[in-house]
Design an enzyme around this catalytic site. Structure first.
Site, PDB file in Angstrom:
ATOM      1  N   ASP A  67     -23.293 -27.064  36.668  1.00 56.68           N
ATOM      2  CA  ASP A  67     -24.468 -27.748  37.202  1.00 56.68           C
ATOM      3  C   ASP A  67     -25.740 -27.320  36.473  1.00 56.68           C
ATOM      4  O   ASP A  67     -25.726 -26.343  35.711  1.00 56.68           O
ATOM      5  CB  ASP A  67     -24.606 -27.493  38.715  1.00 56.68           C
ATOM      6  N   ASN A 136     -23.299 -21.318  52.148  1.00 55.55           N
ATOM      7  CA  ASN A 136     -22.975 -22.511  52.944  1.00 55.55           C
ATOM      8  C   ASN A 136     -21.672 -23.167  52.500  1.00 55.55           C
ATOM      9  O   ASN A 136     -21.356 -24.269  52.919  1.00 55.55           O
ATOM     10  CB  ASN A 136     -24.127 -23.523  52.894  1.00 55.55           C
ATOM     11  N   GLU A 143     -23.137 -29.608  48.036  1.00 59.01           N
ATOM     12  CA  GLU A 143     -23.556 -29.098  49.336  1.00 59.01           C
ATOM     13  C   GLU A 143     -22.634 -29.645  50.434  1.00 59.01           C
ATOM     14  O   GLU A 143     -21.904 -30.618  50.204  1.00 59.01           O
ATOM     15  CB  GLU A 143     -25.008 -29.516  49.595  1.00 59.01           C
TER      16      GLU A 143
END
Ligand code: PGA
Length: 262
Positions: A67, A136, A143
């Site tokens: 990324d 997370n 995400e």
């Protein structure tokens, strides 16, 4: 999923560096998927040492990072391109022309993402994808609620990710809101996946990834679908695992021994 639990973060980092350097030694033209973040800093330091000590050539290796932030000038010191050039590529002698990340200043992120997928395909796919995990449960910048079939695309970062990463910027306001990331489907196409997590702040995400239900609420849980995923942990990151004793029984001290009978 192969779960290797080491007694310390240092041992876990060394184990990952050794896997990478052994892979390059065995296949000098490997296509590696690489990752950034605090977790990988010590891995790259150790990898550089391992490569130079054993004289492993890196000129033929091709790399694709997971990324890159979107909306930063390419020479911004916090781009992942800057991170990779200064922490690994420059120091280990990887030819920069064989190293790929999405462009942080891409005018058209949709076109950039499609081009990135095409470059990975043209390279013959990724042999080994290195991964970290977010608190997370994200892998890359996928995400929670990312599609488990997603491909490289622009993602909006969560506030918790921006808070975790603001240390690299001038406060949270200056932390990018977007990134171009390989999708979960892109990651699952790699022939091997190797995820490293260290520290107690990752223990909850690690449990959900390995033992929790498969689902978009924990993107890393998609690795349950991968036929050859290895997870390297230190003791702190492994604390919440229900079957921790079983993993330690199968691979004592995180050593990847093959079973034999008799
Ligand atoms: P970290 O990031 O290594 O800085 O904890 C990992 C990630 O967010 O994937």
């Amino acid at each position: 999923m192969k779960v290797l639990i080491h007694n310390s973060a240092e041992l876990a980092q060394q184990a990952v560096a050794d896997i990478l350097s052994n892979r390059i030694a065995a296949s000098p033209a490997s296509v590696l998927g690489l990752a950034t973040g605090g977790t990988m800093e010590a891995v790259y330091d150790r990898l550089i040492l391992a490569l130079s000590e054993s004289g492993v050539p890196v000129e033929e290796v091709k790399t694709f990072n997971l990324d890159e932030y979107w909306g930063l000038a390419p020479d911004h010191p916090a781009t992942y391109r800057s991170y990779m050039n200064s922490r690994l590529f420059g120091r280990a002698g990887f030819p920069v022309g064989r190293t790929f990340l999405p462009a942080s200043d891409a005018a058209d992120p949709v076109a950039e993402s499609a081009a990135y997928e095409a470059k990975i395909r043209d390279a013959g796919g990724i042999d080994l994808q290195l991964l970290g995990i977010g608190q997370n449960g994200h892998i890359g910048f996928n995400e929670p609620t990312s599609s488990l079939a997603s491909r490289t695309r622009l993602k909006t970062l969560t506030e918790s990710t921006r808070m975790a990463n603001q240390q690299y910027f001038d406060g949270q306001e200056a932390t990018p809101k977007y990134a171009i990331t390989m999708g979960i489907g892109t990651i699952l196409d790699a022939r091997d996946c190797l995820l490293l997590a260290t520290g107690s702040n990752k223990a909850d995400a690690v449990r959900k990834m390995i033992e929790g239900p498969l689902g978009a609420h924990c993107p890393a849980s998609a690795l349950q679908l991968h036929p050859k995923a290895t997870v390297v942990l230190d003791a702190a990151a492994a604390t919440d695992l229900t079957l921790r004793e079983y993993y330690q029984y199968v691979h004592p001290d995180g050593i990847d021994v093959q079973p034999s009978h008799g």
